[in-house]
Design a protein around this motif. Structure first.
Motif, PDB file in Angstrom:
ATOM      1  N   LEU A   1       0.907  -1.305  -0.159  1.00  0.00           N
ATOM      2  CA  LEU A   1       0.010  -0.112  -0.071  1.00  0.00           C
ATOM      3  C   LEU A   1       0.936   1.185  -0.121  1.00  0.00           C
ATOM      4  O   LEU A   1       0.714   2.205  -0.777  1.00  0.00           O
ATOM      5  CB  LEU A   1      -0.939  -0.018   1.262  1.00  0.00           C
ATOM      6  CG  LEU A   1      -2.050   1.131   1.060  1.00  0.00           C
ATOM      7  CD1 LEU A   1      -3.370   0.673   1.663  1.00  0.00           C
ATOM      8  CD2 LEU A   1      -1.531   2.112   2.056  1.00  0.00           C
ATOM      9  N   PRO A   2       2.033   1.215   0.948  1.00  0.00           N
ATOM     10  CA  PRO A   2       2.950   2.532   0.763  1.00  0.00           C
ATOM     11  C   PRO A   2       3.346   2.808  -0.561  1.00  0.00           C
ATOM     12  O   PRO A   2       3.571   3.909  -0.801  1.00  0.00           O
ATOM     13  CB  PRO A   2       3.881   2.262   1.781  1.00  0.00           C
ATOM     14  CG  PRO A   2       2.735   1.421   2.669  1.00  0.00           C
ATOM     15  CD  PRO A   2       2.243   0.496   1.874  1.00  0.00           C
ATOM     16  N   VAL A   3       3.898   1.680  -1.359  1.00  0.00           N
ATOM     17  CA  VAL A   3       4.347   2.047  -2.641  1.00  0.00           C
ATOM     18  C   VAL A   3       3.482   2.643  -3.329  1.00  0.00           C
ATOM     19  O   VAL A   3       3.785   3.415  -4.467  1.00  0.00           O
ATOM     20  CB  VAL A   3       5.032   0.585  -3.145  1.00  0.00           C
ATOM     21  CG1 VAL A   3       5.130   0.698  -4.670  1.00  0.00           C
ATOM     22  CG2 VAL A   3       6.178   0.176  -2.293  1.00  0.00           C
ATOM     23  N   THR A   4       2.219   2.357  -3.496  1.00  0.00           N
ATOM     24  CA  THR A   4       1.058   2.801  -4.392  1.00  0.00           C
ATOM     25  C   THR A   4       0.885   4.192  -3.735  1.00  0.00           C
ATOM     26  O   THR A   4       0.608   5.320  -4.621  1.00  0.00           O
ATOM     27  CB  THR A   4      -0.217   2.061  -4.032  1.00  0.00           C
ATOM     28  OG1 THR A   4       0.134   0.693  -4.341  1.00  0.00           O
ATOM     29  CG2 THR A   4      -1.321   2.708  -5.020  1.00  0.00           C
ATOM     30  N   ALA A   5       1.033   4.478  -2.252  1.00  0.00           N
ATOM     31  CA  ALA A   5       1.066   5.886  -2.096  1.00  0.00           C
ATOM     32  C   ALA A   5       2.032   6.739  -2.525  1.00  0.00           C
ATOM     33  O   ALA A   5       1.705   7.934  -2.759  1.00  0.00           O
ATOM     34  CB  ALA A   5       0.936   5.869  -0.626  1.00  0.00           C
ATOM     35  N   VAL A   6       3.265   6.279  -2.542  1.00  0.00           N
ATOM     36  CA  VAL A   6       4.259   7.170  -3.255  1.00  0.00           C
ATOM     37  C   VAL A   6       3.952   7.443  -4.643  1.00  0.00           C
ATOM     38  O   VAL A   6       4.340   8.305  -5.043  1.00  0.00           O
ATOM     39  CB  VAL A   6       5.486   6.051  -3.083  1.00  0.00           C
ATOM     40  CG1 VAL A   6       6.693   6.695  -3.656  1.00  0.00           C
ATOM     41  CG2 VAL A   6       5.953   5.852  -1.407  1.00  0.00           C
ATOM     42  N   TYR A   7       3.370   6.739  -5.590  1.00  0.00           N
ATOM     43  CA  TYR A   7       3.169   6.695  -6.647  1.00  0.00           C
ATOM     44  C   TYR A   7       2.092   7.951  -6.787  1.00  0.00           C
ATOM     45  O   TYR A   7       2.392   8.878  -7.575  1.00  0.00           O
ATOM     46  CB  TYR A   7       2.383   5.484  -7.321  1.00  0.00           C
ATOM     47  CG  TYR A   7       1.434   5.959  -8.476  1.00  0.00           C
ATOM     48  CD1 TYR A   7       2.166   6.232  -9.681  1.00  0.00           C
ATOM     49  CD2 TYR A   7       0.045   5.992  -8.770  1.00  0.00           C
ATOM     50  CE1 TYR A   7       1.335   6.555 -11.011  1.00  0.00           C
ATOM     51  CE2 TYR A   7      -0.791   6.318  -9.389  1.00  0.00           C
ATOM     52  CZ  TYR A   7       0.106   6.607 -10.856  1.00  0.00           C
ATOM     53  OH  TYR A   7      -0.813   7.141 -11.883  1.00  0.00           O
ATOM     54  N   PHE A   8       1.079   8.018  -6.074  1.00  0.00           N
ATOM     55  CA  PHE A   8       0.276   9.130  -5.893  1.00  0.00           C
ATOM     56  C   PHE A   8       0.913  10.388  -5.507  1.00  0.00           C
ATOM     57  O   PHE A   8       0.592  11.651  -5.998  1.00  0.00           O
ATOM     58  CB  PHE A   8      -1.083   8.872  -5.082  1.00  0.00           C
ATOM     59  CG  PHE A   8      -2.026   8.268  -5.653  1.00  0.00           C
ATOM     60  CD1 PHE A   8      -2.900   8.419  -6.816  1.00  0.00           C
ATOM     61  CD2 PHE A   8      -2.059   6.592  -5.147  1.00  0.00           C
ATOM     62  CE1 PHE A   8      -3.789   7.794  -7.386  1.00  0.00           C
ATOM     63  CE2 PHE A   8      -3.105   5.821  -5.677  1.00  0.00           C
ATOM     64  CZ  PHE A   8      -3.936   6.452  -6.869  1.00  0.00           C
ATOM     65  N   ARG A   9       1.879  10.200  -4.644  1.00  0.00           N
ATOM     66  CA  ARG A   9       2.788  11.413  -4.232  1.00  0.00           C
ATOM     67  C   ARG A   9       3.646  12.036  -5.300  1.00  0.00           C
ATOM     68  O   ARG A   9       3.707  13.102  -5.445  1.00  0.00           O
ATOM     69  CB  ARG A   9       3.592  11.075  -3.130  1.00  0.00           C
ATOM     70  CG  ARG A   9       4.744  11.911  -2.564  1.00  0.00           C
ATOM     71  CD  ARG A   9       3.997  12.977  -1.841  1.00  0.00           C
ATOM     72  NE  ARG A   9       5.066  14.175  -1.138  1.00  0.00           N
ATOM     73  CZ  ARG A   9       5.366  15.206  -1.839  1.00  0.00           C
ATOM     74  NH1 ARG A   9       4.995  15.606  -3.068  1.00  0.00           N
ATOM     75  NH2 ARG A   9       6.258  15.829  -1.278  1.00  0.00           N
TER      76      ARG A   9
END
Length: 240
Positions: free
Chosen positions: A74-82
C-alpha cells in the motif's frame, strides 16, 4: 474513503515497515543462534545441525522478513500518488517495479520460512539430503534478484522523482544510498561474491530501509495535511 485517507494510511504503514525491519534485525542478532546466522556464516553443516535442534527463532525472523513486503504494497502505491505529478510515466513504471519486487519478495520470504522448517526435520532423517537441498540454487530469488534487482530500481526512480518535489532532500539521498547498497548486493553474487550480498542486506534492513520509510511516512502525512489545507482555503475565502 478518499485519496487523502489512502496516503495517510500509507504514511502510517511506512512507520510500521520501519518497525518491522528493526524488529527483524533485533530477532536475528539476539535470538537466532550464531550457527544459523549468515553474518558471520559458520558453514552449511553447522547451520543445519543447529537448525535441527531449534529453528523457532529463525522462523520468527523470516516471518518478519516476509511481512515487510506485505506492508509495503500500500505505501508503494501511496508513493506513486505522491510523485505522479512529476512524471506520470516514470512514477507508474516505478509502481510496477515496486509491486513486482514486493510480491516476489513476499513469496520468497514465506518460501524461506517453510523451507527452513522443512530442513530442520529433514536433517534429522537424512543429513546429506538436507545439505544438498540447502545448497541448491534459490528458485524464487537467484542472485538476490528480488531486492537487489527490482527493489533497487524502485529506490533509484523514486529518489530521482523526489528531487522534483518539495520533499526533504534527505529522503532522496537515502533512496539513492538504498539503491547503491541493494545494487551492490545484486551484482556481488553475479561476480562470485555471495557473501557481500549478506552484508548489503544487513545494512539495508537495519539502516537504509527503516530510515527511508520513516522519512517517507512523515512526507506522506505532511503532504496529506498540506493538500487538505490547500483545498480548504478557497472555501474560507468564499465564506468571508
Amino acid at each position: 474513503m478518499n485519496d487523502r485517507s489512502f496516503m495517510r494510511l500509507g504514511g502510517f504503514l511506512g512507520f510500521a515497515i520501519a518497525l518491522d525491519a528493526l524488529l527483524a534485525v533485533a530477532v536475528y542478532f539476539t535470538l537466532v543462534p550464531i550457527a544459523q546466522r549468515l553474518i558471520p556464516y559458520a558453514g552449511a553443516e553447522a547451520f543445519l545441525a543447529s537448525l535441527a535442534q531449534n529453528s523457532s527463532a529463525l522462523q520468527a525472523y523470516y516471518f518478519l522478513y516476509a511481512l515487510n513486503p506485505v506492508l509495503t504494497l500500500l505505501p508503494v502505491t501511496a508513493v506513486y500518488f505522491r510523485l505522479r505529478h512529476t512524471s506520470e510515466a516514470w512514477s507508474l513504471f516505478a509502481l510496477f517495479i515496486g509491486m513486482i519486487g514486493g510480491f516476489f519478495w513476499m513469496v520468497f520470504g514465506f518460501q524461506q520460512l517453510e523451507q527452513f522448517r522443512f530442513l530442520s526435520t529433514l536433517y534429522a532423517l537424512n543429513p546429506q539430503m538436507a545439505l544438498l537441498q540447502f545448497q541448491a540454487p534459490q528458485i524464487l530469488n537467484p542472485f538476490n534478484g528480488v531486492a537487489g534487482g527490482f527493489v533497487s530500481i524502485w529506490f533509484l526512480i523514486t529518489g530521482l522523482l523526489l528531487l522534483k518535489t518539495n520533499a526533504n532532500k534527505l529522503l532522496a539521498i537515502v533512496a539513492f544510498i538504498a539503491f547503491a547498497d541493494l545494487m551492490v548486493g545484486f551484482l556481488a553474487p553475479l561476480a562470485g561474491l555471495p557473501e557481500v550480498s549478506r552484508y548489503t542486506a544487513g545494512i539495508a534492513g537495519a539502516i537504509g530501509g527503516p530510515l527511508f520509510w520513516i522519512l517517507m511516512g512523515l512526507d506522506l502525512l505532511k503532504h496529506t495535511e498540506s493538500s487538505v489545507q490547500r483545498q480548504s482555503t478557497p472555501t474560507l475565502a468564499v465564506a468571508k
